[in-house]
Design a protein around this motif. Structure first.
Motif, PDB file in Angstrom:
ATOM      1  N   ASP A   1      49.310  42.813  34.043  1.00  0.00           N
ATOM      2  CA  ASP A   1      49.053  41.627  34.809  1.00  0.00           C
ATOM      3  C   ASP A   1      48.863  40.591  33.780  1.00  0.00           C
ATOM      4  OD1 ASP A   1      48.197  42.334  37.710  1.00  0.00           O
ATOM      5  OD2 ASP A   1      47.752  43.886  36.206  1.00  0.00           O
TER       6      ASP A   1
ATOM      7  N   THR B   1      48.697  36.975  44.707  1.00  0.00           N
ATOM      8  CA  THR B   1      47.553  38.072  45.347  1.00  0.00           C
ATOM      9  C   THR B   1      47.594  38.270  46.640  1.00  0.00           C
ATOM     10  OG1 THR B   1      46.493  37.656  43.168  1.00  0.00           O
ATOM     11  CG2 THR B   1      45.358  39.261  44.726  1.00  0.00           C
TER      12      THR B   1
ATOM     13  N   ARG C   1      41.707  36.448  44.209  1.00  0.00           N
ATOM     14  CA  ARG C   1      42.741  35.659  43.316  1.00  0.00           C
ATOM     15  C   ARG C   1      42.023  35.328  41.986  1.00  0.00           C
ATOM     16  NH1 ARG C   1      46.934  33.423  46.626  1.00  0.00           N
ATOM     17  NH2 ARG C   1      47.275  31.550  44.871  1.00  0.00           N
TER      18      ARG C   1
ATOM     19  N   ARG D   1      50.201  42.891  44.026  1.00  0.00           N
ATOM     20  CA  ARG D   1      50.578  41.452  43.377  1.00  0.00           C
ATOM     21  C   ARG D   1      51.931  41.383  43.649  1.00  0.00           C
ATOM     22  NH1 ARG D   1      46.989  39.629  38.279  1.00  0.00           N
ATOM     23  NH2 ARG D   1      46.911  37.992  39.557  1.00  0.00           N
TER      24      ARG D   1
END
Length: 403
Positions: A2, A14, A74, A264
């Motif tokens: 990520d 997200t 988020r 995601r």
């Protein structure tokens, strides 16, 4: 992974976790209405005024609660304490629902509300009203001071044309699904290359991306699911028409992903970010739940091993007919050559489809999250799903800008 993709300036989405707040609130009001049908006219009018006030407050606060949960998911840490308030209020709404359900069971035989039952309904509604009205100023203050941009304009990289295309595809599929109530395709077929991660046990934690399907067809479907109006799946079907050798005994593989299992989504302007040296064009990276993680809410999954990483990019090796076209061009006059050249350029523009896949996934996730048509989604929620989390991002996506 990520952090790697985030720092590299990728687009990051997200997906919202379907909290069920709005769905539960509508169910609560429906349950109250059913009980009120059994009340005498005089008490029914009193309950109607109280119910109308409660319904307005629930609609206001439930939407704010949805926004807080989405913004917090988020990465907005300013809303962590407010999330606890939202969670407590959600429990209060759930408790109200349980009390109303218990009352409904009590009168199921008599088909009539007693004075005591009517008083209980009034007390339940008034108690919930007080708790909501106490929470609203705090929620409003939290959203105001959180730094979340709920009313600003869309980022410049959002393509209005691509967004309109996506909306048309979504609306068409909604209409078709309403007619058939069967599995319906959303948008066109996409000709892509599919990648996944290869873990080398001999190299510890080193991650290597590899080409899984040199060519595949990606399709998005709206599927019927009991108890849910909107639910979507992504199908990736391997194609052997890829110029590669395949054994006669081989059969094309098929991978099915639920949109709700996408945690995601990352858009990279270049495949080199994934150390794919043969790809300089964009890739779309998906972080998805797997195994025992499937079916769980994303926030309930803390183990990173319950996720898997996938990526797709436009299929770039479909140039087999170029030589034939070149031979035909020798016999064409200048006008025909110019027409062919224009058609070729238009075809390339139309087939730069990765951004359309991205937009479709975003709006499918939004429609599934809210369980309503995207045509009814409020602007604030739409902005949160379309806006980039990385405000400094430079997509370099010429295709989406021209659509």
């Amino acid at each position: 992974m990520d952090q790697l993709l985030s720092k590299a300036g990728s687009t990051i989405v997200t997906f919202a976790i379907r909290s069920g707040v709005q769905i539960a609130s509508s169910y609560v009001i429906k349950s109250v209405n059913q009980l009120m049908d059994s009340a005498p006219d005089k008490q029914k009018r009193q309950l109607e005024r109280l119910k109308s006030k409660l319904q307005t407050r629930i609609e206001i606060v439930s939407y704010a609660m949805e926004l807080i949960q989405l913004v917090a998911s988020r990465g907005n840490t300013n809303l962590e304490s407010t999330l606890r308030l939202v969670s407590d209020l959600k429990l209060e709404i759930d408790e109200f629902e349980e009390n109303i359900d218990d009352l409904a069971k009590e009168i199921s035989t008599s088909k009539k509300l007693t004075p005591e039952s009517i008083k209980s309904i009034q007390n339940y509604m008034q108690s919930l009203l007080v708790k909501i009205e106490q929470a609203i100023p705090v929620i409003n203050l939290a959203l105001t001071t959180s730094g979340a941009n709920l009313s600003g304009s869309l980022n410049s990289y959002i393509s209005p044309g691509r967004l309109l295309n996506t909306t048309v595809y979504m609306n068409d599929s909604n209409l078709e699904f309403e007619r058939s109530k069967k599995k319906v395709k959303v948008g066109p077929d996409f000709d892509l290359t599919f990648y996944n991660i290869f873990y080398n046990a001999n190299r510890g934690s080193e991650i290597t991306w590899r080409e899984k399907f040199a060519r595949c067809k990606l399709q998005i479907f709206r599927v019927p699911v009991k108890g849910r109006e909107y639910s979507y799946e992504v199908e990736l079907i391997e194609s052997f028409d890829d110029g590669r050798y395949h054994d006669d005994d081989d059969t094309p593989e098929k991978i099915v992903l639920k949109v709700e299992d996408i945690a995601r989504l990352f858009y990279s302007a270049s495949g080199k970010l994934l150390k794919l040296d043969d790809r300089t064009t964009p890739v779309l990276v998906l972080k998805t739940k797997k195994g025992k993680g499937r079916g769980k809410k994303v926030e309930d999954i803390s183990n990173e091993h319950e996720f898997e990483w996938l990526a797709v990019g436009d299929y770039l090796n479909g140039d087999d007919d170029d030589d034939e076209d070149d031979e035909d061009d020798e016999d064409d006059d200048e006008d025909e050559k110019l027409s062919k050249k224009f058609s070729s350029l238009l075809k390339i523009s139309q087939e730069s489809s990765l951004s359309l896949v991205e937009y479709l996934l975003r709006l499918c996730a939004l429609q599934e999250s809210d369980q309503i048509s995207i045509l009814k989604v409020k602007d604030e929620k739409l902005r949160l799903f379309l806006n980039d989390e990385n405000s400094n991002n430079n997509r370099g996506d010429s295709s989406s800008k021209t659509q």
